[in-house]
Design a protein around this motif. Structure first.
Motif, short mmCIF file in Angstrom:
data_model
loop_
_atom_site.label_atom_id
_atom_site.label_comp_id
_atom_site.label_asym_id
_atom_site.label_seq_id
_atom_site.Cartn_x
_atom_site.Cartn_y
_atom_site.Cartn_z
N VAL A 126 0.81 -1.08 0.01
CA VAL A 126 -0.05 -0.11 0.00
C VAL A 126 0.82 1.18 0.28
N ASP A 127 0.91 2.02 -0.93
CA ASP A 127 1.79 2.98 -1.26
C ASP A 127 0.95 4.45 -0.96
N TYR A 128 1.06 4.96 0.08
CA TYR A 128 0.26 6.22 0.59
C TYR A 128 1.18 7.04 1.36
N SER A 129 0.46 8.24 1.65
CA SER A 129 0.96 9.45 2.35
C SER A 129 2.00 10.06 1.27
N ALA A 130 3.19 9.52 1.36
CA ALA A 130 4.22 10.03 0.29
C ALA A 130 4.45 11.45 0.00
N PRO A 131 4.43 12.28 0.97
CA PRO A 131 4.86 13.61 0.94
C PRO A 131 6.16 13.89 0.18
N ASN A 132 6.23 15.15 -0.41
CA ASN A 132 7.55 15.83 -0.96
C ASN A 132 8.42 16.19 0.47
N THR A 133 9.84 15.84 0.56
CA THR A 133 10.40 16.31 1.70
C THR A 133 11.00 17.73 1.62
N ASN A 166 5.71 4.10 2.28
CA ASN A 166 6.05 5.64 2.07
C ASN A 166 6.89 6.17 1.10
N HIS A 167 6.43 6.45 -0.27
CA HIS A 167 7.02 6.59 -1.55
C HIS A 167 7.41 8.25 -1.51
N ILE A 168 8.22 8.54 -0.45
CA ILE A 168 8.36 10.06 -0.40
C ILE A 168 8.89 10.67 -1.68
N GLY A 169 8.82 11.90 -1.78
CA GLY A 169 9.44 12.64 -3.02
C GLY A 169 10.40 13.45 -2.26
N ASP A 170 11.67 12.55 -2.35
CA ASP A 170 13.12 12.89 -1.76
C ASP A 170 14.20 13.42 -2.45
N ASN A 324 12.90 11.08 -13.91
CA ASN A 324 11.57 11.70 -13.48
C ASN A 324 10.81 10.76 -12.62
N TYR A 325 9.60 11.26 -12.28
CA TYR A 325 8.55 10.72 -11.60
C TYR A 325 8.15 9.24 -12.11
N ALA A 326 8.20 9.52 -13.53
CA ALA A 326 7.74 8.22 -14.19
C ALA A 326 8.84 7.17 -14.10
N THR A 328 11.00 6.75 -11.83
CA THR A 328 11.12 6.08 -10.73
C THR A 328 10.00 5.25 -10.42
N ASP A 329 8.70 5.49 -10.67
CA ASP A 329 7.64 4.64 -10.62
C ASP A 329 7.64 3.52 -11.33
N LEU A 330 8.29 3.50 -12.45
CA LEU A 330 8.54 2.22 -13.13
C LEU A 330 9.46 1.21 -12.48
N ILE A 346 -1.43 -1.18 -4.34
CA ILE A 346 -2.39 0.11 -4.27
C ILE A 346 -1.81 1.61 -4.20
N TYR A 347 -1.99 2.31 -4.98
CA TYR A 347 -1.52 3.58 -5.04
C TYR A 347 -2.66 4.70 -4.37
N VAL A 348 -2.29 5.09 -3.35
CA VAL A 348 -3.44 6.14 -2.70
C VAL A 348 -2.97 7.37 -3.19
N ILE A 349 -3.36 8.10 -4.19
CA ILE A 349 -2.86 9.22 -4.74
C ILE A 349 -4.12 10.03 -5.04
N ASP A 350 -4.01 11.30 -5.00
CA ASP A 350 -5.22 12.18 -5.42
C ASP A 350 -5.62 12.25 -6.86
N ARG A 352 -5.60 14.11 -9.27
CA ARG A 352 -5.02 14.76 -10.29
C ARG A 352 -4.13 14.00 -11.10
N GLN A 353 -3.61 12.75 -10.33
CA GLN A 353 -2.49 12.24 -11.02
C GLN A 353 -3.02 10.75 -11.50
N THR A 354 -4.20 10.92 -11.88
CA THR A 354 -5.14 9.72 -12.71
C THR A 354 -4.19 9.56 -14.09
N1 ARG Z 1 5.32 12.39 -3.75
C1 ARG Z 1 4.14 12.41 -4.61
C2 ARG Z 1 3.39 13.70 -4.45
O1 ARG Z 1 3.46 14.35 -3.40
C3 ARG Z 1 3.20 11.21 -4.40
C4 ARG Z 1 3.83 9.81 -4.70
C5 ARG Z 1 2.85 8.67 -4.69
N2 ARG Z 1 3.19 7.32 -5.03
C6 ARG Z 1 3.86 6.99 -6.11
N3 ARG Z 1 4.20 5.69 -6.21
N4 ARG Z 1 3.57 7.71 -7.31
O2 ARG Z 1 2.56 13.98 -5.52
#
Ligand code: ARG
Length: 422
Positions: A126-133, A166-170, A324-326, A328-330, A346-350, A352-354
């Motif tokens: 479960v991939d969730y929270s994941a804020p950017n640092t 927690n897939h943080i944006g670091d 980039n984001y793509a 690293t996600d792959l 499961i990716y719990v993301i808002d 806008r990232q559909t």
């Molecule tokens: N750090 C990203 C953001 O703040 C969310 C990451 C969600 N997880 C993922 N595997 N893309 O938008």
């Protein structure tokens, strides 16, 4: 009396036996396909009659009637049964039967025993929270945390092995400007900087980022230096790596305070930087599979069969050669499949990232199929944005994000006042 836990599979089995009892042709091949129904149709519906009857040139409605008549009397007592449309069978639990079920499964233990078989031996990430640092968590970060934790607990309850990740944006471009501002502040007044960093580290890094950002906006020379700092960081420069690590440590410590408040504990925190050395394999893989092509110096994936993604590229390597984001996600999908042996993620993301998720999943499907690998089941658990009365993402009056730390503190104070009053 035995009350089955899983009513849908109980109905499924009963319909299958009914097919035999009613002497239907080829009864063993009949799959009732009982599913949870939309509320207006009842509690459950059997969808399998139509396909089964059509393939054998039988009348679907008449077949459905025969099946219902052959169901055991106890089931016909427990449910209101209706044949709908061309041959669907709808089941609605009668109140007395529902009450019996609820009584039989009234405790946490009986529910858990029933549910534990559902996802037994399965591994879910479960991939969730994941804020950017380098930034504090704000109100927009609450929903992923809460929904992701709820999903995790339900999965554990259903018998799955769960990795809360927690897939943080670091590893973003924000670090160039931030490092530039940090070094400038350090040169100007080291003891003042150390003092503020000791007092409120994340707030200070946030402030420094803003300083760097506006300086870079105002002066192209600053922008160039900030870019150079980023390149140095990415090339492994010791000083910049040290600053970067410090920022992430401080950020994670601040996030942890909030996670503790919410009762969340991650099993792993594997952010974007963790996948930094794993993206070269992605470029190679996708190029070899014929999925990725070069376009204006970037490496991109198109999906010709898709109405939008036929022309909207999924950029997996930027034109300056950076990941980039793509990318690293792959790499993350591959790691979850290989390392965690995940059956699902499961990716719990808002919401806008559909598009990002759809392009990511579609690319992974084709890539894994090409290699003959088993792709974990991937799902984007999307949710909406927390908005203010103007319909825009919620901000304070001064236009700032509402900090999650303050929001939670206020919620606690208000709840306490309310309870005290009563
Ligand atoms: N750090 C990203 C953001 O703040 C969310 C990451 C969600 N997880 C993922 N595997 N893309 O938008």
């Amino acid at each position: 009396m035995h009350v089955p836990f899983n009513l849908a599979s109980d109905l499924d089995a009963a319909l299958q036996s009914a097919a035999v009892a009613a002497g239907l042709a080829d009864a063993a091949a009949f799959a009732p396909e009982v599913r949870t129904a939309e509320a207006r149709h009842g509690d459950f519906q059997a969808n399998g009659v139509l396909g089964y009857a059509k393939a054998r040139k039988l009348n679907p409605r008449a077949t459905a009637e025969k099946l219902v008549a052959a169901l055991p009397a106890t089931l016909r007592d427990d449910y209101n049964i209706a044949i709908a449309g061309p041959g669907f069978i709808n089941f609605t639990l009668k109140p007395a039967a529902l009450l019996t079920w609820l009584r039989a499964h009234a405790t946490r233990d009986t529910l858990a025993a029933g549910a534990a078989s559902a996802k037994k031996d399965q591994t879910w990430v479960v991939d969730y929270s994941a804020p950017n640092t380098a930034k504090q968590m704000h109100v927009g970060h609450l929903r992923s945390a809460v929904i992701g934790e709820a999903i995790s607990r339900l999965l554990v309850f259903s018998g799955a092995r769960v990795f809360r990740d927690n897939h943080i944006g670091d590893w973003g471009t924000q670090f160039g400007k931030l490092i530039w501002a940090y070094k400038k502040a350090l040169a100007a007044d080291p003891s003042a900087l150390h003092a503020t960093l000791a007092r409120e580290p994340l707030e200070e890094f946030e402030r420094l980022y803003k300083v760097g950002n506006s300086a870079a906006d105002a002066d192209p020379a600053v922008l160039d230096t900030a870019r150079a700092e980023l390149v140095k960081l990415q090339a492994g420069d010791a000083e910049n790596l040290g600053i970067w690590k410090h920022i992430n440590t401080v950020s994670l410590a601040a996030f942890q305070v909030i996670y503790d408040q919410l009762g969340i504990q991650f099993d792993v925190t594997l952010g974007e930087s963790f996948y930094n050395d794993k993206v070269d394999r992605i470029y190679r893989e996708l190029t070899e599979c014929g999925l990725a092509v070069e376009s204006q110096d970037a490496l991109v994936v198109f999906h010709p069969e898709h109405p939008r993604f036929a022309t909207q590229p999924f950029i997996i390597r930027k034109s300056d050669g950076a990941a980039n984001y793509a990318s690293t996600d792959l790499a993350t999908i591959l790691y979850r499949a290989e390392h965690f042996k995940a059956d699902a993620a499961i990716y719990v993301i808002d919401s806008r990232q559909t598009d990002h998720c759809q392009q990511l999943f579609l690319t992974a499907q084709k890539w894994f199929a090409h290699r003959g690998w088993k792709l974990p089941y991937l799902e984007h658990a999307a949710f909406g944005t927390v908005t203010g009365e103007d319909g825009k993402p919620l901000k304070t009056r001064s236009g700032e994000h509402i900090r999650l730390k303050e929001l939670l503190a206020e919620a606690e104070t208000r709840a306490f006042a309310l309870v005290s009053e009563k």
